[in-house]
Design an enzyme around this catalytic site. Structure first.
Site, PDB file in Angstrom:
ATOM      1  N   GLY A  50      -0.708 -11.690  -5.692  1.00  0.00           N
ATOM      2  CA  GLY A  50       0.003 -11.582  -6.955  1.00  0.00           C
ATOM      3  C   GLY A  50       1.367 -12.231  -6.843  1.00  0.00           C
ATOM      4  N   GLN A  55      10.016 -14.304  -9.012  1.00  0.00           N
ATOM      5  CA  GLN A  55       9.884 -14.715  -7.605  1.00  0.00           C
ATOM      6  C   GLN A  55       9.957 -16.228  -7.426  1.00  0.00           C
ATOM      7  OE1 GLN A  55       6.233 -12.089  -6.852  1.00  0.00           O
ATOM      8  NE2 GLN A  55       7.297 -12.051  -4.898  1.00  0.00           N
ATOM      9  N   CYS A  93       5.685  -7.702   0.335  1.00  0.00           N
ATOM     10  CA  CYS A  93       6.084  -8.531  -0.801  1.00  0.00           C
ATOM     11  C   CYS A  93       6.473  -9.905  -0.282  1.00  0.00           C
ATOM     12  CB  CYS A  93       7.261  -7.885  -1.522  1.00  0.00           C
ATOM     13  SG  CYS A  93       7.878  -8.859  -2.901  1.00  0.00           S
ATOM     14  N   LEU A  94       6.027 -10.946  -0.976  1.00  0.00           N
ATOM     15  CA  LEU A  94       6.356 -12.316  -0.555  1.00  0.00           C
ATOM     16  C   LEU A  94       7.860 -12.566  -0.600  1.00  0.00           C
ATOM     17  CD1 LEU A  94       3.513 -14.224  -2.461  1.00  0.00           C
ATOM     18  CD2 LEU A  94       3.632 -13.778  -0.012  1.00  0.00           C
ATOM     19  N   HIS A 135       2.999  -3.357  -8.790  1.00  0.00           N
ATOM     20  CA  HIS A 135       3.955  -4.145  -8.005  1.00  0.00           C
ATOM     21  C   HIS A 135       4.540  -5.290  -8.842  1.00  0.00           C
ATOM     22  CE1 HIS A 135       5.311  -5.921  -4.030  1.00  0.00           C
ATOM     23  NE2 HIS A 135       5.355  -6.995  -4.806  1.00  0.00           N
ATOM     24  N   GLU A 136       3.664  -6.024  -9.551  1.00  0.00           N
ATOM     25  CA  GLU A 136       4.151  -7.179 -10.315  1.00  0.00           C
ATOM     26  C   GLU A 136       4.943  -6.744 -11.543  1.00  0.00           C
ATOM     27  OE1 GLU A 136       4.021  -9.683  -8.532  1.00  0.00           O
ATOM     28  OE2 GLU A 136       2.331  -9.161  -7.261  1.00  0.00           O
ATOM     29  N   HIS A 139       8.314  -6.021 -10.459  1.00  0.00           N
ATOM     30  CA  HIS A 139       9.097  -7.248 -10.270  1.00  0.00           C
ATOM     31  C   HIS A 139       9.787  -7.688 -11.553  1.00  0.00           C
ATOM     32  CE1 HIS A 139       8.851  -8.941  -6.273  1.00  0.00           C
ATOM     33  NE2 HIS A 139       7.541  -8.823  -6.208  1.00  0.00           N
TER      34      HIS A 139
END
Ligand code: NI
Length: 167
Positions: A50, A55, A93-94, A135-136, A139
């Site tokens: 995702g 991001q 998380c990226l 999670h997204e 963000h």
């Protein structure tokens, strides 16, 4: 013809764009379509499941999710309308490379959003999909999973090469 997709740079902590409340998308124009294509490409290049627009440095309410073995999902202005249950999960998380933590996520959630054609959609997710959706959506509200970690012993550094699922 057709535009080429491009991998964009992934912003990492402490980049302030990750802490902004992202803006609602009101017009799905060509630049938004290109952003979505690039987000998909960037997520795949990073082996993520995702990615949210902040991001890649764009504070708009857009997320893409690609669960293993499933089609990519594009969510514009996603909102959680219902959630059920609670479970402990390990999350990374990226935008926070090299770390993983243990937090609580819902077992099941229902989300409303628009797709990339602007149509209203509703979807349900459980387990890993529910986790990715939460999670997204976090963000785009400027929230990171580390905010949900309940103590320093619940966040740890990854050993290089151990592999993780990036969100
Ligand atoms: Ni993330």
């Amino acid at each position: 013809m057709g535009c080429k997709m491009a991998v964009r740079g992934i912003r990492v902590l402490p980049d302030p764009v990750l802490r902004q409340k992202a803006k609602k998308v009101t017009i799905i124009d060509r630049s938004v379509q290109r952003l979505i294509d690039d987000m998909i490409e960037t997520m795949r290049a990073a082996s993520g499941v995702g990615l949210a627009a902040p991001q890649v440095g764009t504070p708009l309410r857009i997320a893409v999710i690609e669960m293993p073995g499933s089609e990519v999902m594009v969510l514009i202005n996603p909102e959680i309308v219902k959630r059920q249950g609670e479970r402990l999960v390990q999350e990374g998380c990226l935008s926070i490379p090299g770390y993983q933590g243990e937090i609580k996520r819902s077992v099941w959630i229902k989300v409303k959003a628009q797709d990339r054609q602007g149509r209203n959609i509703r979807l349900k997710g459980e387990e890993l999909l529910a986790q990715a959706l939460e999670h997204e959506i976090d963000h785009i509200n400027g929230v990171l999973y580390v905010d949900r970690v309940e103590g320093p012993d619940k966040l740890w550094k990854l050993v290089p090469e151990s592999g993780q699922e990036g969100l």
